[in-house]
Design a protein around this motif. Structure first.
Motif, PDB file in Angstrom:
ATOM      1  N   VAL A  66      -4.109   6.213   0.520  1.00 14.15           N
ATOM      2  CA  VAL A  66      -3.817   5.179  -0.472  1.00 14.15           C
ATOM      3  C   VAL A  66      -3.167   3.977   0.189  1.00 14.15           C
ATOM      4  N   LEU A  67      -2.292   4.215   1.156  1.00 10.85           N
ATOM      5  CA  LEU A  67      -1.634   3.116   1.866  1.00 10.85           C
ATOM      6  C   LEU A  67      -2.644   2.275   2.640  1.00 10.85           C
ATOM      7  N   LYS A  68      -3.674   2.915   3.187  1.00 10.87           N
ATOM      8  CA  LYS A  68      -4.711   2.166   3.910  1.00 10.87           C
ATOM      9  C   LYS A  68      -5.413   1.180   2.985  1.00 10.87           C
ATOM     10  N   VAL A  69      -5.755   1.645   1.788  1.00 12.27           N
ATOM     11  CA  VAL A  69      -6.414   0.767   0.818  1.00 12.27           C
ATOM     12  C   VAL A  69      -5.492  -0.390   0.434  1.00 12.27           C
ATOM     13  N   LEU A  70      -4.222  -0.081   0.205  1.00 15.36           N
ATOM     14  CA  LEU A  70      -3.277  -1.116  -0.202  1.00 15.36           C
ATOM     15  C   LEU A  70      -3.067  -2.167   0.887  1.00 15.36           C
ATOM     16  N   LEU A  71      -3.067  -1.746   2.140  1.00 12.49           N
ATOM     17  CA  LEU A  71      -2.878  -2.703   3.237  1.00 12.49           C
ATOM     18  C   LEU A  71      -4.063  -3.667   3.333  1.00 12.49           C
ATOM     19  N   TYR A  88      -4.629  -0.986  -9.248  1.00 13.78           N
ATOM     20  CA  TYR A  88      -4.485  -0.610  -7.841  1.00 13.78           C
ATOM     21  C   TYR A  88      -3.033  -0.629  -7.381  1.00 13.78           C
ATOM     22  N   ALA A  89      -2.186  -1.358  -8.094  1.00 12.59           N
ATOM     23  CA  ALA A  89      -0.756  -1.273  -7.783  1.00 12.59           C
ATOM     24  C   ALA A  89      -0.211   0.093  -8.197  1.00 12.59           C
ATOM     25  N   LEU A  90      -0.630   0.551  -9.380  1.00 12.81           N
ATOM     26  CA  LEU A  90      -0.175   1.860  -9.854  1.00 12.81           C
ATOM     27  C   LEU A  90      -0.908   3.016  -9.188  1.00 12.81           C
ATOM     28  N   ALA A  91      -2.082   2.724  -8.587  1.00 13.19           N
ATOM     29  CA  ALA A  91      -2.835   3.791  -7.919  1.00 13.19           C
ATOM     30  C   ALA A  91      -2.054   4.391  -6.763  1.00 13.19           C
ATOM     31  N   SER A  92      -1.216   3.573  -6.121  1.00 17.25           N
ATOM     32  CA  SER A  92      -0.429   4.084  -5.001  1.00 17.25           C
ATOM     33  C   SER A  92       0.492   5.220  -5.434  1.00 17.25           C
ATOM     34  N   ILE A  93       0.932   5.155  -6.695  1.00 18.54           N
ATOM     35  CA  ILE A  93       1.798   6.219  -7.218  1.00 18.54           C
ATOM     36  C   ILE A  93       0.962   7.317  -7.868  1.00 18.54           C
TER      37      ILE A  93
END
Length: 409
Positions: free
Chosen positions: A14-19, A391-396
């Motif tokens: 998930v962190l990879k997608v967010l970066l 996608y902001a909430l997807a990280s959680i």
């Protein structure tokens, strides 16, 4: 394997997608001005017509065989269930929130269509490589995982471009028609009034029509006439339904790519020619794979650029955003656990396969929703707001659900 290890294994993908998404947002800033709005639209078209079909076709051709198809038979049904339940939840949300007509299709689409391709292609290999993964040896996990992901991506693309695409298209077209009626309505009424005012002939005939002027079917037997009317009505209804389907979009580039990938993977003669280092025409497969590899980072960068509109806001109802988040991140995953775990022996006991099936209920809305709204020019800003929160909430959400799914299987 401890719960902390499962949590870490779920967090890294998930962190990879967010970066990558954050980089796309940075490139779209005014002071950077690389991913401008017109640039994103042009790149969207390249993704739609080139990258996505190449990605779907190349991955399917490499991984799909008769053996895998037999094992994966439940996956198309599982994805169809996510689309149907998501559509129902989206329709309920539309009834409660009463949004503007031009975003009703977008709301239903975001609830129905999950990110069944790009997110999985990033997550599954990362989970397989992560230390302490519950899915066995990394190489074996990745090999099977790519087969599952490719099939999921292909089926998801078919449903997205044949079903959700037409929902958004109908919503956008309905808005255009309604706008035209509002603009021309007053002048049409004035014209009709003027015509009625200047009419000097009676509206009804003063004499009975001659028998020869009657239609033949007025003299038909009642039962025969009823059957003919029913047949005529059924034919008109069927013609209307078939006429309303945009058959060009049913065979969108991604769908065509999926068909090509299935043909290559399932027909041994074609597979020997194209797949493998010793294949005579392996350069074609290598080229398609090279193009397809550009789809994931490009789509994710565009998503980040589109999120910039979401940061600026669009005056959307908060209840719409909350409703979509509840549908995708609470209702669908809970239903997915019930469907996959209470499987009545239909689903193989492969933990990785079950994990992919469960994830199909928990992923954020499909990135291609942004491509679809830009193709029609309807709901682009609203889509950006939805994607920003999703996608902001997807990280959680995705991290927590992934941890729970791994624990359950």
């Amino acid at each position: 394997m401890g719960l902390l290890d499962l949590f870490i294994a779920s967090t890294i993908p998930v962190l990879k997608v967010l970066l990558i998404t954050a980089l796309g947002t940075f490139l779209a800033l005014d002071r950077v001005d690389i991913l401008r709005e017109d640039a994103r639209k042009h790149v969207n078209n390249v993704v739609f017509y080139v990258f996505n079909p190449a990605l779907v076709a190349s991955k399917l051709a490499e991984t799909v065989t008769y053996e895998s198809i037999v094992k994966l038979w439940f996956m198309p049904l599982n994805i169809l269930i996510t689309f149907i339940i998501g559509s129902i939840l989206g329709w309920i949300l539309v009834q409660f929130t009463r949004p503007p007509p031009h975003i009703r299709g977008l709301i239903v689409g975001c609830c129905a269509a999950g990110n069944l391709g790009n997110m999985f292609l990033i997550m599954i290999p990362a989970v397989c490589k992560e230390k302490g993964s519950p899915f066995g040896a990394p190489d074996v996990c990745q090999s099977y995982g790519l087969a599952y992901v490719s099939f999921s991506m292909a089926i998801g693309a078919i449903y997205l471009w044949s079903y959700v695409y037409n929902i958004v298209r109908a919503s956008a077209a309905g808005t255009t028609i309604e706008s035209t009626r509002l603009i021309t309505g007053q002048s049409s009424r004035e014209s009709s009034t003027a015509e009625l005012g200047s009419c000097t002939e009676p509206l009804l005939p003063s004499k009975e029509p001659l028998a020869s002027e009657h239609r033949i079917d007025q003299y038909a037997l009642p039962r025969t006439k009823q059957i003919e009317m029913e047949d005529s009505g059924n034919k008109q209804l069927l013609s209307k339904l078939l006429g309303n389907i945009n058959w060009k979009t049913v065979f969108a580039p991604s769908t065509t790519g999926a068909i090509v990938g299935f043909m290559i993977g399932l027909i041994p003669y074609i597979r020997k020619i194209l797949i493998g280092g010793d294949a005579p025409l392996h350069v074609i497969q290598d080229t398609a794979s090279l193009l397809g590899d550009g789809a994931i980072p490009t789509l994710t960068l565009i998503l980040g650029g589109n999120l910039l509109k979401g940061l600026e806001g669009s005056g959307m109802q908060k209840s719409i955003i909350v409703g979509i988040m509840v549908a995708r991140y609470i209702a669908l995953p809970i239903i997915g656990i019930f469907i996959v775990k209470v499987r009545l022996g239909f689903i193989p006991a492969d933990p990785l396969y079950q994990f992919v099936l469960l994830l199909q209920f928990a992923v954020p809305p499909a990135m291609n929703m942004g491509v679809i709204t830009q193709l029609f020019g309807a709901g682009e800003t609203e889509c950006s707001v939805i994607m920003l929160w999703a996608y902001a909430l997807a990280s959680i959400s995705l991290t927590l659900w992934s941890t729970l799914f791994m624990f359950l299987i």
